[in-house]
Design a protein around this motif. Structure first.
Motif, PDB file in Angstrom:
ATOM      1  N   MET A 190     -17.617 -43.173 -20.102  1.00  0.00           N
ATOM      2  CA  MET A 190     -17.052 -43.276 -21.435  1.00  0.00           C
ATOM      3  C   MET A 190     -17.163 -41.895 -22.060  1.00  0.00           C
ATOM      4  SD  MET A 190     -17.977 -45.582 -24.776  1.00  0.00           S
ATOM      5  CE  MET A 190     -17.029 -45.277 -26.290  1.00  0.00           C
ATOM      6  N   ARG A 192     -16.677 -39.772 -25.470  1.00  0.00           N
ATOM      7  CA  ARG A 192     -16.507 -39.832 -26.919  1.00  0.00           C
ATOM      8  C   ARG A 192     -15.698 -38.627 -27.394  1.00  0.00           C
ATOM      9  NH1 ARG A 192     -19.383 -43.887 -28.782  1.00  0.00           N
ATOM     10  NH2 ARG A 192     -21.349 -44.501 -27.834  1.00  0.00           N
ATOM     11  N   ASN A 193     -14.949 -38.822 -28.480  1.00  0.00           N
ATOM     12  CA  ASN A 193     -14.248 -37.680 -29.051  1.00  0.00           C
ATOM     13  C   ASN A 193     -15.196 -36.908 -29.976  1.00  0.00           C
ATOM     14  OD1 ASN A 193     -14.033 -38.693 -31.853  1.00  0.00           O
ATOM     15  ND2 ASN A 193     -12.591 -40.171 -31.014  1.00  0.00           N
ATOM     16  N   GLY A 196     -16.698 -38.458 -33.038  1.00  0.00           N
ATOM     17  CA  GLY A 196     -17.369 -39.742 -32.872  1.00  0.00           C
ATOM     18  C   GLY A 196     -18.779 -39.644 -32.337  1.00  0.00           C
ATOM     19  N   ASN A 404      -7.395 -47.652 -26.223  1.00  0.00           N
ATOM     20  CA  ASN A 404      -7.674 -47.236 -27.604  1.00  0.00           C
ATOM     21  C   ASN A 404      -6.906 -48.027 -28.663  1.00  0.00           C
ATOM     22  OD1 ASN A 404      -9.417 -44.593 -27.803  1.00  0.00           O
ATOM     23  ND2 ASN A 404      -8.105 -44.312 -26.008  1.00  0.00           N
ATOM     24  N   THR A 441      -8.198 -54.076 -27.522  1.00  0.00           N
ATOM     25  CA  THR A 441      -8.675 -52.833 -26.929  1.00  0.00           C
ATOM     26  C   THR A 441     -10.039 -53.079 -26.296  1.00  0.00           C
ATOM     27  OG1 THR A 441      -9.967 -52.014 -28.830  1.00  0.00           O
ATOM     28  CG2 THR A 441      -7.581 -51.640 -28.880  1.00  0.00           C
ATOM     29  N   ASN A 444     -15.840 -50.188 -26.338  1.00  0.00           N
ATOM     30  CA  ASN A 444     -16.664 -49.245 -25.573  1.00  0.00           C
ATOM     31  C   ASN A 444     -16.410 -49.474 -24.095  1.00  0.00           C
ATOM     32  OD1 ASN A 444     -18.507 -47.854 -27.625  1.00  0.00           O
ATOM     33  ND2 ASN A 444     -18.827 -50.014 -28.128  1.00  0.00           N
ATOM     34  N   GLU A 448     -11.466 -42.346 -22.299  1.00  0.00           N
ATOM     35  CA  GLU A 448     -11.670 -41.299 -23.296  1.00  0.00           C
ATOM     36  C   GLU A 448     -11.225 -41.791 -24.662  1.00  0.00           C
ATOM     37  OE1 GLU A 448     -11.003 -36.534 -23.991  1.00  0.00           O
ATOM     38  OE2 GLU A 448      -9.649 -37.575 -22.611  1.00  0.00           O
ATOM     39  N   ALA A 449     -12.147 -41.773 -25.627  1.00  0.00           N
ATOM     40  CA  ALA A 449     -11.814 -42.192 -26.985  1.00  0.00           C
ATOM     41  C   ALA A 449     -10.792 -41.226 -27.577  1.00  0.00           C
ATOM     42  CB  ALA A 449     -13.060 -42.235 -27.847  1.00  0.00           C
ATOM     43  N   ASP A 450      -9.748 -41.779 -28.169  1.00  0.00           N
ATOM     44  CA  ASP A 450      -8.656 -40.985 -28.733  1.00  0.00           C
ATOM     45  C   ASP A 450      -9.040 -40.476 -30.120  1.00  0.00           C
ATOM     46  OD1 ASP A 450      -6.072 -40.261 -29.985  1.00  0.00           O
ATOM     47  OD2 ASP A 450      -5.199 -41.167 -28.192  1.00  0.00           O
ATOM     48  N   ARG A 453      -7.688 -42.263 -33.147  1.00  0.00           N
ATOM     49  CA  ARG A 453      -8.126 -43.646 -33.395  1.00  0.00           C
ATOM     50  C   ARG A 453      -9.132 -43.699 -34.542  1.00  0.00           C
ATOM     51  NH1 ARG A 453     -11.626 -46.414 -28.742  1.00  0.00           N
ATOM     52  NH2 ARG A 453     -13.284 -45.204 -29.714  1.00  0.00           N
TER      53      ARG A 453
END
Length: 549
Positions: A190, A192-193, A196, A404, A441, A444, A448-450, A453
């Motif tokens: 996972m 995170r961006n 985040g 996402n 969605t 977690n 890759e977290a956008d 978002r």
């Protein structure tokens, strides 16, 4: 190879029955497996390589199994991810039918240990493999590989995961994070961006502060004043409450960090690894919690409080302060109460310090790699190629949109090239944003977290990261993904299990008053006897190696 089983059960008086389940010291070998990087199903996989295809949906009639927790909000709609719109769409887009195995809520660690001990492994497992906490694989990824539980992913990523491979080539720091010191990749991560990385901290009833004419507390003394007022003037039966699940006190380092220590491993001002629960100043943190517990300021049932119990306390006026998440706590509770009590107002509170104006020693700060929501491929996988290609879809452009934002035209639309959630998601009359998001969605998981978002519905959520982020946590937080060697891991696994079990048992006893704080030195001596100084040395060596990668 034999597996050792160890459990701890403690019943603490003062009206509080507490069962602390100890982790298993996991050792031994799966029925099949190899360290080659292709997994136990290498031969079976080779037979089907030509038939899967290189584009999605994959050309296969073969299914896979995935062991992973199901988001609590999602259980409102279905008991299994396969039955949710997200699961159905993922199957449609990848061409892979998945049987999801979900551990029972609040029993993740115990059911994980039972699964490992059984030798009946699913194809992929979403879990924390770092060995850092009670809820992770003892000994870390090198030991999990040596135990023939998971397979190294170097060849698999290179051959079958082009989307993840591209991201790792472009981000050398991320590349360092998801492999061992010996160079073995072990998870699909996972990611995170950048915005985040801070999403947890103290939360307080701002409407109560306003009613009582109180300022936002920033020091321990100010917090004590506020909690007393909540108890005496607002009728709060548990003015401060937190969850205590799987041996993890979700207070994390709030309040404890004010004493320049931690509830776990941390880095001191010189960048050296320390174990907070044996620091001299940790005794002061215990004394504070003991005092607040005795005075009814800290929840009398803290050791029995899970997520649902905390929800009830926060929404019923029993509790006026906690430590929680930006979305799954702050946003969820504001959403629930907006139609019931227009005055109800929660806001983020700063991590407290001892002195006014002092920058908190530590707090919450995550890393771009989030171990607990990442997936490993096990030695039980009959077709690692298929599993890898299914996992790699999440890192593609189209897969990233699904993970996402959900389903285009249903949960989101494109507005000038930017994905936007539909009114069905953000303005639903029946369900809050967190519940709707969980259907469409994966909140977690390995993707890759956008950066585009946002799950925020309230300005209180928008403001929270800056408030919680005003600490020295970045300096004092030990990386979650250090990887001791296989030999070190064997030693570390037992030490961490023994220390964690004893430390958690004594933590509860100290706080509720069953064990006098005069015995703190005896407690420290016992933790040292269990090998904590050796564990610190192992982590220090691992940190030094990581910094040289």
């Amino acid at each position: 190879m034999k597996r050792k089983h160890r459990s701890v059960k403690n019943v603490v008086g003062v009206g509080l029955a507490i069962s602390l389940a100890g982790g298993l010291v996991l050792a031994g070998c799966s029925k099949s497996g190899t360290d080659s990087g292709t997994g136990s199903g290498g031969k079976d996989a080779a037979k089907g390589q030509a038939g899967l295809g290189s584009s999605y949906p994959l050309q296969t009639t073969e299914g896979i199994t995935s062991w992973e927790s199901l988001n609590n909000n999602a259980t409102t709609f279905a008991p299994n991810l396969a039955d949710l719109p997200f699961g159905k769409q993922l199957e449609k887009e990848t061409g892979v039918k998945v049987k999801y195995i979900h551990p029972a809520d609040n029993q993740t660690k115990e059911q994980f240990n039972l699964m490992i001990a059984s030798n009946e492994l699913p194809d992929t497992v979403e879990y924390d493999w770092t060995g850092r906490s009670a809820g992770s694989y003892p000994g870390g990824p090198e030991k999990a590989i040596a135990d023939k539980v998971i397979v190294p992913l170097n060849d698999i990523i290179d051959k079958y995961a082009p989307n993840l491979k591209k991201k790792l080539q472009a981000d050398k720091e991320l590349d360092k994070m998801i492999k061992t010191d010996s160079g073995k990749y072990y998870v699909f991560p996972m990611i995170r961006n950048p915005s985040g990385l801070v999403f947890r901290g103290p939360i307080i009833r701002k409407d109560w502060l306003d009613d009582l004419g109180l300022q936002m507390p920033t020091t321990i003394d100010e917090w004590e004043t506020v909690l007393k007022a909540f108890k005496e003037k607002k009728g709060a039966t548990a003015p401060l409450s937190v969850t205590y699940v799987n041996g993890n006190l979700e207070m994390r380092d709030a309040f404890i960090g004010a004493y320049k220590t931690s509830n776990s491993f941390y880095l001191d001002d010189q960048g050296k690894v320390k174990f907070g629960p044996i620091d001299p100043q940790y005794k002061d943190a215990l004394a504070l919690l003991r005092k607040w517990y005795a005075e009814g300021l800290f929840d009398k049932d803290f050791a029995l409080t899970d997520g649902k119990a905390l929800d009830t306390k926060m929404l019923s006026g029993q509790t006026g302060a906690t430590v929680g998440l930006q979305s799954g706590g702050l946003g969820k509770w504001l959403d629930t109460m907006k139609g019931k009590d227009p005055k109800y107002n929660l806001v983020a509170a700063p991590y407290p310090s001892l002195k006014k104006g002092e920058k908190p020693f530590t707090g919450h700060r995550d890393f771009k790699y989030s171990p607990g929501a990442s997936k490993a491929i096990t030695t039980g996988a009959k077709n690692p190629e298929l599993v890898a290609k299914w996992l790699d879809y999440a890192y593609s452009e189209k897969g990233g949109l699904l993970f996402n934002f959900g389903i285009e035209g249903d949960s989101y639309t494109m507005d000038k090239g930017i994905p936007k959630y539909t009114d069905k998601i953000v303005k639903n009359d029946k369900y809050n944003l967190q519940q709707m998001i969980s259907q469409y969605t994966k909140p977690n998981g390995p993707y890759e977290a956008d950066e585009r978002r946002s799950w925020n519905s309230y300005k209180q959520q928008d403001e929270a990261p800056a408030i919680w982020g005003a600490t020295d946590a970045e300096k004092h937080t030990i990386p979650l993904f250090l990887t001791p060697t296989a030999e070190e891991s064997k030693e570390l696994g037992k030490i961490i299990n023994d220390v964690t079990n004893y430390k958690e048992e004594m933590f509860v006893k100290f706080v509720v008053g069953k064990e006098p704080l005069d015995n703190y030195d005896t407690y420290v001596a016992q933790i040292k006897k269990l090998g904590i100084e050796r564990a610190v040395k192992i982590y220090q060596d691992a940190l030094d190696r990581y910094n040289k990668r």
